[in-house]
Each structure stands twice: as C-alpha cells, then as structure tokens.
Enzyme design. Structure first.
Site, PDB file in Angstrom:
ATOM      1  N   GLY A   1       0.829  -1.198   0.000  1.00 42.78           N
ATOM      2  CA  GLY A   1       0.000   0.000   0.000  1.00 42.78           C
ATOM      3  C   GLY A   1       0.867   1.253   0.000  1.00 42.78           C
ATOM      4  O   GLY A   1       1.736   1.412   0.857  1.00 42.78           O
TER       5      GLY A   1
ATOM      6  N   GLY B   1      -0.329   4.504   0.053  1.00 42.35           N
ATOM      7  CA  GLY B   1      -1.095   5.698   0.413  1.00 42.35           C
ATOM      8  C   GLY B   1      -0.260   6.547   1.356  1.00 42.35           C
ATOM      9  O   GLY B   1       0.964   6.428   1.400  1.00 42.35           O
ATOM     10  N   PHE B   2      -0.929   7.381   2.131  1.00 43.85           N
ATOM     11  CA  PHE B   2      -0.188   8.279   3.023  1.00 43.85           C
ATOM     12  C   PHE B   2       0.706   7.494   3.992  1.00 43.85           C
ATOM     13  O   PHE B   2       1.843   7.876   4.230  1.00 43.85           O
ATOM     14  CB  PHE B   2      -1.159   9.148   3.821  1.00 43.85           C
ATOM     15  CG  PHE B   2      -1.811  10.209   2.980  1.00 43.85           C
ATOM     16  CD1 PHE B   2      -3.151  10.116   2.637  1.00 43.85           C
ATOM     17  CD2 PHE B   2      -1.084  11.291   2.519  1.00 43.85           C
ATOM     18  CE1 PHE B   2      -3.749  11.090   1.844  1.00 43.85           C
ATOM     19  CE2 PHE B   2      -1.665  12.276   1.735  1.00 43.85           C
ATOM     20  CZ  PHE B   2      -3.007  12.165   1.398  1.00 43.85           C
TER      21      PHE B   2
ATOM     22  N   GLU C   1     -18.652  17.837   1.628  1.00 42.47           N
ATOM     23  CA  GLU C   1     -17.873  18.412   0.529  1.00 42.47           C
ATOM     24  C   GLU C   1     -18.512  18.126  -0.820  1.00 42.47           C
ATOM     25  O   GLU C   1     -18.597  19.007  -1.682  1.00 42.47           O
ATOM     26  CB  GLU C   1     -16.427  17.894   0.598  1.00 42.47           C
ATOM     27  CG  GLU C   1     -15.678  18.511   1.777  1.00 42.47           C
ATOM     28  CD  GLU C   1     -14.357  17.842   2.111  1.00 42.47           C
ATOM     29  OE1 GLU C   1     -14.143  16.685   1.686  1.00 42.47           O
ATOM     30  OE2 GLU C   1     -13.541  18.470   2.802  1.00 42.47           O
TER      31      GLU C   1
END
Lengths: 432, 432
Positions: free
Chosen positions: A11, A13-14, A170
């Site tokens: 992974g 991601g962040f 959002e």
C-alpha cells in the site's frame, strides 16, 4: 544487497509512502507493492468527482516518488500473507519474502450489509470512483436537456448524497455550486439552479467528529448554498428510482454514498482480530498481535487514543503512524526495542463547504468561513507533493474562484459502450 | 422562435464548432448534436496518450463553448437521416427535424480490411483511445519490472507504431522520450533506455504529405531519439504476440495503429456516393449531391483541390469549410446563392518529433529543428480554446521541457477489472 533486511510495504497511500520514504537512507531493502501505479491525494478526491480538478492533478506515479536506490516499486495485487513462510502472496501466483511487513492497505466504502445498493449509490475512494461519479453527475444534466418528460427531468436534476461526514458535506456543497454557478448558462431547456441537492444523514448532526458549533455552521453554510439537509433520517432503500427515507420516495438519478467505510482484507490475510469494520486491532506499537514483525497502519488498523476514541482515518494519522513504524524499524536494526507506544498528535480536522467557506477544528481553536477556507486551501496545497501539482491545483482553484468555471468536465465512455461501438462499425480503410 | 430556420449540426469537432459559432448572431435556431460532451483538440491527442498532458487539458465541454441564446447543445448519437421527412434519427428512437443539416462527424481509425487486428493495435482518435494507450504503455513498463522472464521483459519493452504519418511520428518520438528521459530512474530491475521503439511504414518515406526534405529530416530526428524506422515494409500480421513484417516476427506487447482512417457512417445515412474510405463526395459548394440543404464537411467529406489532391483531413481545413458553410447559410437566408466554390487555403502542415524538434511545411518555406518546434508549440497553444487551457498546456510543456517529467501518468483500471473487484469484496461496514 541480499543480506540486508527486506521490508515489504503493501500500500502506497499516506501511511505506506511515509514508511518507505523514511527508510530511503537506511540499510534495508524495501519493496513497495500497490495495486495501482499512483498515490492518490484522497482529501481532494471529491474535487475530481465534481470536475473541479483533473485526476492527474491529485495523483502521482508511486515509483516517481520513490526514486531511491534501495526501494523497488511493484504494481501488483496482494491476496494473502503466509506467516509461516513469511511471504506475501500476489494474484499472479508469485510470492515475495519479507523480514518485516507493513500493511497499509487502507479502506474501501461499505454499505452496512446493503451491498445491493452499491450499483445505485457509488462511493468515492479511488480515481475510478471519481471519474465515474463525475460522468454520472454531468450526464444527469445532459439527459435533462434531452428529455421532454418533466418528471424525468426532475429526477435527473435531483442529487442525493448519503452520509453527513466531511466527504458528504464536501460533495454536496460542490455539486450545488456546479449546478448554480458553473453550469448555469450552459443549458437552454431548463434552469440549472432548479437542481435539487439533498444530503441525508442518519445521525443528528453533520460532521459528527467535529464539535457541535462547527456542525451547526456547516449546516447553515450548506443551506445557504441551497442544499436540503435531512438529519436523523436513515435511508431505508436505494434503487434505480431513487432513495426511500422512511415512507418517502425521493426520485433521483444520482445517489452518492459517503456513509461508510470498511478496512481492506488485511485482517483476513492474517486471521487477526478485527473490529466490526474489519480493521486489525493492533498493539500500542502498531504491530499485529502475535506477529511482532508485522505492522498495520492507517485506515486498515484500529487503535484507540487516550480519550477512548478511535485514531481517525485521516491523512495526518496515517503519516504519523508511518513515521513511527519507520523509526521502530530503525531501532530494531540497532538491536533496540520501541519503548514508547504510538500516540496520535491531533493536528485538527478540516472540511470545506463550497468554494467560499470551511470549518477548521484545531482543538484549542476553531475557524469558520472564508478565513478557514483559505487556510484549508493552503494546507492542502502544502501537503500536495511537488511543485508541479501544487501549481496545477492552485491554477484550477484560482480559475474556479475567479470565473466559476470548472475545466475538468470530461464525460468519458465506460468500457461497455466502447465494445458496442467497436462491434457496430466496420469500415473499408484507406491511407491517412 | 419556431419560425426561424432550424440548422442542425452533427458533430462538434473543428468543423461543426466553426459553423455553430459563426451562426451565433444569425437569425436561425441551431442544434448541435455530438455523441460526446467535449470538443477534442485532436492534434495533441498523442500527448494525452503518452502522459504528457492530461485529457482535460485538451478537451472542452461543448456546451460551454456554445453559450449563445440561439444554440442548443445535445449529447446524443445520430444513427441515421430521414431525407424524406428531413429528420436526423437518434439512437434512443427520437428524431429532430431540420431545415438545413450539416454533417461534421469526422473519422475513425480503420484497418485495411484487417479489423481483427484492432484489439491488438489500438488507434488514437478519442480521449478514451488516449487513456487506453497511456495505460497500455505505462503498464508495459510496470510488467517489465515485475517479470523475472527476460524474454517477457524484452517483449514488454518493445513498442511498435504502425504508420509513418504525423500521428505515428509523434507517437514514436514521444514514447522514445518517455522511455529515455521521463521513466529513467523509476525502475530498478532494468534500464528503461533499453526500450525498443519501432516505427513501421509501408510506404517509402515518413510524412508522405510533406516534401521529401522534411521526410528525411524526420527520419534522422527519430533515429537520433533511438527509434528504429522501417520503411517500405508493410505489416502482414498483428497478434497478441507482436507483429509480422514479411517473415520476421517482432515480439511486442504494445502495438499502436496510426496507419489508416475512414469516415464516419454519414455517407451510409444518406445513401450518398462515397470514396473508398467512406467519405461523401461533396459538390464544390460542400453540399451532398441531390441534397442542396445538406452539407458535409471535414474528415467525413471528400473534396479535391485544384492540384487534384484531396483536401487534407486536418483542423485548418475543417475550420475553413465550417466557415464557408456558415457563410453559405447566411447568404441563403438573404435569398442569395453561393457563387464561389470552396477553396482550401493551405496554411501548412506541422509535425513534431519529441520535445526538441519539429517539421513545418508552409509551402513557400519550410522549417526544421528547434525553431520549428517553438513555432509548432505557439501555434498549437494559440489554437487551443481559452486562457485556462492555454495556461494548463503551457505549464505541462514547460515542465516536461525543464524537467523531463510527465505528470499525467495515471494508470486507471478498465471497466472489467472493476467488476471483478466489486464481486470479490464484501465487507461488514461501520460508520465513517
């Protein structure tokens, strides 16, 4: 290089990216595996879904971010972990041995047992989700222009967002702006301002992770944009017709799901104890119980904070955990153990409502309105990676701010349509 | 408004868009129908296919370009024309009556009777083609990093482009640069400069529509980029293994088709006389024989120039024809007839080879090299529509020029993979 310990990170991601980058100068071999070639800036994914930024402005090829001699990036899908042999298993049958494993595989959207709703109410976790939603939203307006049936047009112009957390808020705010500003004047047979945007939340306030004052502010701001907010009203049904709230049917051709996430299958791979959402219940040092050389971080892990609440599934938490794991690995190389448990340092949460206001909760101080929005903007641009993307996103936002125009408004065909296209067109050719 | 003549324009490419815009102040009703919601700047499509620009930087929502009170834009697919009742027929069964019809439906790629090659050798005419090719090219490098099989890796790193016209030359040059500059350093297990790029042309020179001196220059420039150019060598077979040139098999996992186009089905809709590529043989005033109120322009029409050659299938020709048709319509409104036949004013042709050189043929003067490239750059930016897109593309190019980095390198999943993804993941959910 064979004698160096092999750290495998699943992974990018962040969380996973943070671990990798912090090991770039360490005496280890690192292999990063992700099922996609790009790292996605998820906080802005709703903007790709509403045609405000282009997908490439919020995504980076992972291997370009990991140009270090000791890091290999592989595009691959992990389907299991063999803890006996210390290997990760890929979908093509190959396996990769590790000395230390970091699972940072994130989350996907989930439907509270109503998986049958998914075709009608897509969620927003990947670039493909974003372009698919973008297509659906823009097509709804296109179909409204074509149909002579007033009831059908009303249905096309009704947009339902389920879930009142930051993503739902959002999305709702941006779709309302799309209808009222960006698309106004583009259509002749109806007024885009007649579009109806509903935000439906089962709980009693929006943004449940924020303090009440900010929830109220968000509610007022959304109503100011013309969004209808329904609180305390769980959705009982989702079909191609629309949604049902209690007895009421709301006909809508676009329903977006922002109401639930569940973890990746990592817990299953390890047969590890997990919470209701599938998140691995990790130790205070972020290792998986009974597997001291396997870490789990980010949205796929469950760790309680001092106040009993769950470490939030947001980017700063994943990055802090990634940093902690990288440090733990370095300590172990020196023969030391981690003494300090992981502690999430709350850096606040932000949510934006349309292009003019936001809510920012720093704990000790809160901000709302236009100042909050500028802060939100700068923070997000700061956390983007690289000057190129910062310039591109800043340009996109500046343009939207000044002109209301969103330039990423492509509707691209899906796979099925293209097959039909190919099947029905055969031509005799000639030189170009 | 019902008494105003109704002009229906099918296709919002360069030709159709020009007609519409020039009728924006005329006392007519205009309906523009396109099967896509965006107008595409095709000259730069190869850049979207090679990750140099993002798709949204070269596409505009059609209805945003046609914000005029007398113009309606519809997203729809025309499947036929009923000349008796003077209607266009759409794929949903509806029909639209016209007083004057303009067919500007363009071209698609074609395979010289080898339609079975299409799955292995995609062409480049639409945004979807571009993202599909981009995906294929980037995936080829990803798979090369993962495979332990040296023969498979060689196959992954071999790229074949069929067709030595401008599109083929542009694709070949850019893929060579992608391999040699942009991706170098991104991979650990092989050197991207080992990638092999072949450009195969059945004729005896590249850029057959340009003068020989420029064909030679392009050949040298491509070789300087490391492209292998095969002239006078028609491809005899395309399969998943690669291509066959005569007896020789070249194993390649990426084959791109830039060798043939054919017209849209417009000629069939009208049962009109057409050339071998399906282009309607129009009158000198661009009307369809026996249908004085139906015009056909751009790539879907066939008109010979004074020198006997075909009016080229490039943007300036389509725009000039669009302008001519708009003027003809205005004349007719005044009760006058068009006296002058259409004459294409040759404004030159350009092709670029990589990011440092180009060939420009103005007829009376030719340019090559870096000066030509800057000219090409300015011309294309000028012809883009709108400041927003000019800024975005200029930024993309400046970045590539300065850093070699291409930021539009997304690999997005195709529809089939996503279905498999959804089918194999069911999770219990919890609140976000």
């Amino acid at each position: 290089m064979k004698e160096l310990p092999h750290i495998v990170i699943v992974g990018a991601g962040f969380g996973g990216l943070e671990v990798a980058r912090r090991l770039s100068k360490t005496a280890v071999r690192v292999t990063v595996i992700d099922c996609r070639n790009h790292h996605l800036f998820q906080p802005l994914l709703y903007q790709a879904a509403t045609a405000s930024v282009a997908p490439s402005e919020i995504a980076w090829p992972i291997r370009s971010l990991l140009r270090y001699a000791n890091i290999i990036t592989l595009l691959g899908t992990v389907v299991g972990v063999n803890t006996t042999d210390q290997e990760v298993l890929l979908d093509d049958g190959t396996s990769i041995r590790f000395d230390t494993l970091v699972l940072a595989t994130g989350a996907r959207h989930a439907y509270f047992g109503h998986d049958d709703w998914e075709p009608f109410a897509p969620g927003l976790k990947t670039i493909e989700d974003a372009t698919s939603i973008r297509r659906q939203v823009l097509l709804a307006f296109e179909e409204a222009e074509r149909t002579p049936d007033a009831a059908q047009r009303t249905k096309n112009l009704t947009f339902v967002i389920i879930g009142g957390g930051p993503t739902g808020v959002e999305l709702a705010g941006t779709i309302a702006e799309l209808a009222r500003d960006t698309l106004r004047g583009d259509f002749r047979l109806f007024d885009t301002r007649k579009a109806r945007v509903l935000l439906v939340e089962a709980g009693f306030r929006l943004l449940p992770g924020f303090r009440e004052r900010l929830s109220d502010y968000a509610l007022q701001a959304l109503r100011g944009l013309g969004v209808e907010v329904r609180l305390g009203q769980p959705v009982s049904q989702c079909t191609s017709e629309g949604i049902e709230i209690g007895d009421q049917l709301v006909r809508a051709s676009t329903i977006l799901w922002a109401a639930g996430v569940a973890a990746s299958p990592a817990a299953e791979w390890l047969h590890a104890a997990a919470d209701r959402a599938g998140r691995i219940l990790v130790q205070p040092d972020l290792t998986v119980p009974m597997h001291p050389n396997i870490f789990a971080i980010g949205d796929t892990s469950h760790l309680e904070m001092a106040n009993g609440k769950l470490t939030p599934g947001i980017a700063p938490a994943a990055k802090q955990e990634g940093r902690y794991v990288a440090e733990a690995i370095k300590l172990r190389l020196r023969g030391e153990a981690t003494l300090v448990p992981f502690r999430y340092k709350d850096v606040g949460t932000l949510a934006t409502i349309g292009k003019r206001s936001a809510v920012v909760d720093f704990g000790w101080i809160t901000l709302t309105g236009r100042l909050a929005w500028w802060l939100w903007g700068f923070a997000h641009i700061y956390f983007l990676i690289g000057l190129r993307h910062r310039l591109a996103v800043a340009l996109s936002w500046l343009w939207i701010y000044l002109t209301g125009q969103r330039s990423a408004r492509l509707i691209t065909q899906d796979g099925m349509n293209r097959e039909i296209e190919k099947a029905t067109s055969k031509r005799t050719a000639t030189n170009q």
